[in-house]
Design a protein around this motif. Structure first.
Motif, PDB file in Angstrom:
ATOM      1  N   PHE A 414       2.022  12.983 -12.675  1.00 40.45           N
ATOM      2  CA  PHE A 414       2.806  11.916 -12.056  1.00 40.45           C
ATOM      3  C   PHE A 414       3.917  12.477 -11.167  1.00 40.45           C
ATOM      4  N   GLU A 415       3.769  13.738 -10.785  1.00 45.42           N
ATOM      5  CA  GLU A 415       4.758  14.366  -9.918  1.00 45.42           C
ATOM      6  C   GLU A 415       4.794  13.643  -8.567  1.00 45.42           C
ATOM      7  N   GLY A 416       5.986  13.277  -8.121  1.00 47.43           N
ATOM      8  CA  GLY A 416       6.133  12.588  -6.846  1.00 47.43           C
ATOM      9  C   GLY A 416       5.977  11.084  -6.919  1.00 47.43           C
ATOM     10  N   VAL A 417       5.628  10.553  -8.104  1.00 48.92           N
ATOM     11  CA  VAL A 417       5.486   9.103  -8.267  1.00 48.92           C
ATOM     12  C   VAL A 417       6.855   8.525  -8.632  1.00 48.92           C
ATOM     13  N   LYS A 418       7.487   7.869  -7.679  1.00 45.83           N
ATOM     14  CA  LYS A 418       8.832   7.338  -7.896  1.00 45.83           C
ATOM     15  C   LYS A 418       8.822   5.868  -8.300  1.00 45.83           C
ATOM     16  N   SER A 419       7.764   5.170  -7.953  1.00 48.45           N
ATOM     17  CA  SER A 419       7.647   3.761  -8.341  1.00 48.45           C
ATOM     18  C   SER A 419       6.167   3.413  -8.458  1.00 48.45           C
ATOM     19  N   PHE A 420       5.891   2.204  -8.901  1.00 54.35           N
ATOM     20  CA  PHE A 420       4.493   1.806  -9.097  1.00 54.35           C
ATOM     21  C   PHE A 420       3.706   1.834  -7.794  1.00 54.35           C
ATOM     22  N   GLU A 421       4.371   1.698  -6.647  1.00 54.55           N
ATOM     23  CA  GLU A 421       3.678   1.740  -5.357  1.00 54.55           C
ATOM     24  C   GLU A 421       2.981   3.078  -5.117  1.00 54.55           C
ATOM     25  N   TYR A 563      -9.188   2.035   3.541  1.00 58.42           N
ATOM     26  CA  TYR A 563      -9.871   2.731   2.460  1.00 58.42           C
ATOM     27  C   TYR A 563      -8.913   3.610   1.662  1.00 58.42           C
ATOM     28  N   GLN A 564      -7.807   3.026   1.244  1.00 57.04           N
ATOM     29  CA  GLN A 564      -6.800   3.780   0.526  1.00 57.04           C
ATOM     30  C   GLN A 564      -6.963   3.614  -0.979  1.00 57.04           C
ATOM     31  N   ASP A 565      -6.497   4.640  -1.716  1.00 54.06           N
ATOM     32  CA  ASP A 565      -6.510   4.597  -3.178  1.00 54.06           C
ATOM     33  C   ASP A 565      -5.180   4.101  -3.729  1.00 54.06           C
ATOM     34  N   GLU A 566      -4.346   3.560  -2.888  1.00 52.47           N
ATOM     35  CA  GLU A 566      -3.009   3.176  -3.317  1.00 52.47           C
ATOM     36  C   GLU A 566      -3.013   1.860  -4.084  1.00 52.47           C
ATOM     37  N   MET A 567      -1.895   1.586  -4.725  1.00 52.07           N
ATOM     38  CA  MET A 567      -1.737   0.372  -5.520  1.00 52.07           C
ATOM     39  C   MET A 567      -2.010  -0.883  -4.694  1.00 52.07           C
ATOM     40  N   ALA A 568      -1.638  -0.854  -3.424  1.00 52.49           N
ATOM     41  CA  ALA A 568      -1.794  -2.027  -2.558  1.00 52.49           C
ATOM     42  C   ALA A 568      -3.247  -2.387  -2.319  1.00 52.49           C
ATOM     43  N   ASN A 569      -4.165  -1.514  -2.731  1.00 53.42           N
ATOM     44  CA  ASN A 569      -5.591  -1.778  -2.540  1.00 53.42           C
ATOM     45  C   ASN A 569      -6.325  -1.905  -3.874  1.00 53.42           C
ATOM     46  N   MET A 570      -5.559  -2.177  -4.975  1.00 55.23           N
ATOM     47  CA  MET A 570      -6.139  -2.271  -6.306  1.00 55.23           C
ATOM     48  C   MET A 570      -6.033  -3.700  -6.842  1.00 55.23           C
ATOM     49  N   ALA A 571      -7.084  -4.154  -7.509  1.00 50.72           N
ATOM     50  CA  ALA A 571      -7.066  -5.456  -8.180  1.00 50.72           C
ATOM     51  C   ALA A 571      -7.744  -5.316  -9.540  1.00 50.72           C
ATOM     52  N   TYR A 650       1.252  -8.226  -0.764  1.00 51.89           N
ATOM     53  CA  TYR A 650       0.804  -7.976  -2.139  1.00 51.89           C
ATOM     54  C   TYR A 650       1.870  -7.184  -2.906  1.00 51.89           C
ATOM     55  N   ILE A 651       2.342  -6.101  -2.339  1.00 47.17           N
ATOM     56  CA  ILE A 651       3.365  -5.275  -2.991  1.00 47.17           C
ATOM     57  C   ILE A 651       4.676  -6.042  -3.128  1.00 47.17           C
ATOM     58  N   ASP A 652       5.058  -6.791  -2.091  1.00 42.95           N
ATOM     59  CA  ASP A 652       6.283  -7.587  -2.162  1.00 42.95           C
ATOM     60  C   ASP A 652       6.203  -8.608  -3.300  1.00 42.95           C
ATOM     61  N   ASP A 653       5.024  -9.207  -3.469  1.00 41.35           N
ATOM     62  CA  ASP A 653       4.867 -10.198  -4.531  1.00 41.35           C
ATOM     63  C   ASP A 653       4.948  -9.533  -5.906  1.00 41.35           C
ATOM     64  N   MET A 654       4.373  -8.352  -6.029  1.00 42.64           N
ATOM     65  CA  MET A 654       4.489  -7.611  -7.291  1.00 42.64           C
ATOM     66  C   MET A 654       5.946  -7.320  -7.611  1.00 42.64           C
ATOM     67  N   LYS A 655       6.684  -6.835  -6.619  1.00 45.10           N
ATOM     68  CA  LYS A 655       8.097  -6.512  -6.835  1.00 45.10           C
ATOM     69  C   LYS A 655       8.878  -7.747  -7.273  1.00 45.10           C
ATOM     70  N   THR A 656       8.576  -8.862  -6.644  1.00 49.25           N
ATOM     71  CA  THR A 656       9.282 -10.105  -6.961  1.00 49.25           C
ATOM     72  C   THR A 656       8.981 -10.553  -8.391  1.00 49.25           C
ATOM     73  N   LYS A 657       7.708 -10.544  -8.760  1.00 49.41           N
ATOM     74  CA  LYS A 657       7.317 -11.027 -10.088  1.00 49.41           C
ATOM     75  C   LYS A 657       7.743 -10.066 -11.194  1.00 49.41           C
ATOM     76  N   LEU A 658       7.677  -8.760 -10.930  1.00 50.83           N
ATOM     77  CA  LEU A 658       7.965  -7.753 -11.963  1.00 50.83           C
ATOM     78  C   LEU A 658       9.442  -7.366 -12.029  1.00 50.83           C
ATOM     79  N   LYS A 659      10.250  -7.954 -11.152  1.00 50.04           N
ATOM     80  CA  LYS A 659      11.634  -7.510 -10.974  1.00 50.04           C
ATOM     81  C   LYS A 659      12.419  -7.432 -12.276  1.00 50.04           C
ATOM     82  N   LYS A 660      12.315  -8.438 -13.133  1.00 51.08           N
ATOM     83  CA  LYS A 660      13.146  -8.463 -14.342  1.00 51.08           C
ATOM     84  C   LYS A 660      12.796  -7.349 -15.322  1.00 51.08           C
ATOM     85  N   TYR A 661      11.600  -6.782 -15.183  1.00 49.26           N
ATOM     86  CA  TYR A 661      11.210  -5.678 -16.061  1.00 49.26           C
ATOM     87  C   TYR A 661      11.355  -4.318 -15.388  1.00 49.26           C
ATOM     88  N   LEU A 662      11.356  -4.301 -14.054  1.00 50.83           N
ATOM     89  CA  LEU A 662      11.470  -3.034 -13.329  1.00 50.83           C
ATOM     90  C   LEU A 662      12.903  -2.545 -13.224  1.00 50.83           C
TER      91      LEU A 662
END
Length: 666
Positions: A414-421, A563-571, A650-662
């Motif tokens: 997880f080196e370099g992973v600063k947030s869920f994004e 064709y990214q492997d990032e969170m923004a392309n995961m469901a 998609y990422i903005d919505d995640m941040k908004t919904k998860l904010k109270k736990y992040l």
């Protein structure tokens, strides 16, 4: 003759094997003979060897009835000593065989043994003889058979029979008994002296059966079994129920006049709990186990109270033995203990009905964080010898645990992973050749919670359906919203299916573009090539078609980087036995998800992704520390790809919904 339900007519208690001394058991004619395999015998011996010999080891129940009159049972001195075995003859016979094997090893070596054994083997036998001589291992109860008298004689003398004896193969009973007996002898030969001595010492004093005695003599076995199949309590909960109802300390002397009414109230509350736990929604919230794994659902409550899942014990009657000890060590009445159990159950209902607690605890149970989450929370809520913790305290504990579950781990992966994004589907140094899934469990946690919160935010009465989530066919997979590539398809039928799906997608694209679009000639040419493709076509031809398809899709504004492997392309999507779907582009998956909506459970956030229905408002802190609002939404004009604008929303919505736990960690 139907089994009487009056609890006072029954006798239910744990009994040591030693307490069976002098009793005579008969196996009725309707029962099959002895049929335990070597594996079952070895399992019992291993369980005994691994058990804690400072506490009782419980076997499954032995169900008996007074033997129908015989010359022996009529004698006054024998009253209460002769029983017909209704259930448990296999276990009781195995215990008898183990005792017979111990008796054999405690005897002096025969001349034949002296000749056949090595000096090392003889030394071990002498050691066994000495160790077993220190404990009573005699089989002082008897087993007889209503119609197979030769089996009784064989069993009694099995420790004196030579392997060449013809009687071993006279009947299936004899052969199974002999193999089980030999299995015990062989098992002991592989064990240390201390282990064998421990098991021998436990057998009569620590090994207990649950003794369940019917009051009436059975005269018509067929009629009895037809009427009473399933009515004799053999599960933990049924045994616990009988324990409560039969205790002599059910209520205080002042409550004695109303004892029968109080017992009826207990039975009614018991039935209420069983009925309510049978609800799919309630059960799905509390457990990831299948309902069918629990014949009686109230066993889940008793497992929680006894902390069974947090125990290392493999004892099938662990929960029952817990309550046996509770009754032995507790000065409170049975009624008072039941009231405490019922109160704990009501707290589970309160947690289920409180929407915040329902979603937080349901999430932790679904991802199994921490391990055995419900058991841990239940224990925190009900500390021993202290007042129960309040709902507000438990809510705070749950909120903290949810936040902790989202904390990005330390370590090289997880080196370099600063947030869920920054989480990625594949962190391999060579992603074209290998897949490193180290981030998968964290991505699943985020997406699971995101789907729960999207459901919660959708309406005040909306509740995430954990019963569907925990029983989805095949479990959950991380799905590329727009497939990364088609390189993993390597079979002709996979190529052909991918071609057919994406040719249909191009036809829909042509209709949406209208006449005169500059892409139409390229699309028409590709459709023709796709139509001529078959299973017999080669890999190079398939790759050229896939590459051309990708180039067409990336020619649209904002479509680069699909064709990214990032969170923004995961469901989060249920698994499908369809590798071509997993490698499909956004439009193909979108059509598939739309078809699934009517028949399968698709989490709400995943549904909104493929419908491009993500929209919302987020709070932004500006550089001058002023606060402003920012709107976000998907690009609904281009439904054939998952572009940059979609990924940002998609990422903005995640941040908004998860904010109270992040906030705790980010």
């Amino acid at each position: 003759m139907e089994l009487q339900t009056n609890q006072e007519d029954r006798n239910l208690e744990p009994r040591t094997i030693g307490s069976l001394n002098g009793l005579h058991f008969r196996i009725p004619s309707y029962q099959r003979g002895y049929r335990w395999e070597r594996l079952q015998v070895q399992q019992l011996l291993n369980d005994l060897a691994e058990a804690d010999d400072s506490v009782p080891y419980y076997l499954q129940p032995i169900v008996v009835a007074p033997m129908s009159e015989t010359e022996e049972s009529r004698e006054a001195a024998n009253v209460g000593k002769y029983f017909d075995i209704i259930d448990g003859q296999q276990r009781l016979t195995t215990i008898y065989l183990i005792l017979q094997a111990f008796t054999k090893l405690a005897q002096p070596l025969s001349g034949k043994d002296e000749e056949s054994l090595t000096e090392e083997e003889k030394g071990k036998r002498y050691a066994f003889k000495y160790a077993l001589g220190q404990v009573d291992t005699s089989a002082n109860f008897s087993l007889s058979y209503q119609t197979r008298t030769d089996s009784e004689v064989f069993l009694q003398g099995i420790n004196r029979i030579d392997e060449s004896d013809k009687s071993i193969r006279e009947t299936p009973d004899h052969l199974y008994m002999w193999h089980a007996f030999q299995c015990v002898i062989e098992w002991m030969g592989t064990q240390k002296i201390e282990t064998v001595s421990k098991v021998a010492g436990m057998l009569k004093s620590k090994v207990k059966v649950i003794w369940y005695q019917l009051s009436e003599t059975i005269t018509d076995w067929k009629k009895f079994t037809d009427l009473n199949i399933g009515k004799i309590p053999l599960t933990n909960s049924e045994l616990i129920k009988a324990l409560f109802l039969r205790t002599t300390n059910f209520c205080t002397p002042e409550e004695k006049d109303g004892e029968e009414y109080l017992k009826q109230t207990l039975v009614a509350q018991w039935d209420q709990i069983e009925r309510e736990l049978s609800s799919n929604a309630f059960w799905g919230f509390l457990s990831r186990d299948k309902k069918s794994d629990y014949p009686t659902k109230i066993d889940l409550l008793f497992d929680l109270i006894s902390q069974k899942k947090n125990s290392k014990s493999q004892d099938a009657l662990y929960t029952f033995s817990y309550f046996v000890k509770l009754f032995a060590n507790n000065k409170a009445t049975g009624l008072k203990m039941w009231e405490d159990i019922y109160l704990k159950y009501q707290r589970l209902k309160d947690w289920y009905e409180d929407r915040d607690m329902y979603h937080m605890l349901g999430y932790l149970i679904a991802i199994d964080y921490p391990a055995n989450a419900l058991e841990r929370i239940f224990k925190i809520a009900h500390p021993e010898n202290r007042c129960y913790r309040s709902t507000d305290i438990i809510k705070n504990v749950l909120a903290r645990l949810v936040s902790m579950s989202l904390r990005i781990p330390d370590g090289r992966k997880f080196e370099g992973v600063k947030s869920f994004e920054d989480l990625r589907y594949n962190i391999s140094d060579d992603p074209d050749r290998t897949v490193d899934t180290s981030h998968h469990y964290m991505i699943k946690r985020y997406l699971t919670l995101y789907n729960i919160l999207v459901t919660e935010y959708a309406g005040k009465k909306m509740r995430y359906p954990f019963d569907f989530h925990n029983t989805v066919d095949g479990g959950w997979s991380l799905e590329h919203i727009h497939a990364q590539n088609s390189q993993t398809l390597n079979k002709g039928w996979q190529w052909e299916e991918w071609i057919n799906n994406h040719a249909d997608s191009l036809q829909r694209l042509v209709k949406s573009l209208g006449e005169g679009n500059e892409l139409l000639p390229r699309i028409d040419n590709l459709i023709v090539r796709m139509a001529s493709f078959s299973k017999q076509s080669n890999r190079d031809e398939f790759d050229k078609i896939a590459d051309d398809f990708r180039e067409i899709m990336e020619s649209f504004p904002g479509a680069k980087g699909l064709y990214q492997d990032e969170m923004a392309n995961m469901a989060l999507l249920g698994k499908y036995n369809n590798s071509t779907l997993n490698n499909s582009t956004f439009d193909v998956k979108r059509q598939k998800v739309i078809r699934l909506l009517g028949t399968n459970f698709v989490p709400l956030a995943t549904e909104r992704v493929f419908l491009k229905a993500i929209t919302g408002e987020m709070t932004v802190v500006n550089e001058d520390e002023t606060v402003s609002k920012s709107l976000y939404s998907c690009d609904t004009e281009h439904l054939f790809f998952w572009g940059k604008e979609d990924r940002m929303a998609y990422i903005d919505d995640m941040k908004t919904k998860l904010k109270k736990y992040l906030n705790r960690y980010e």
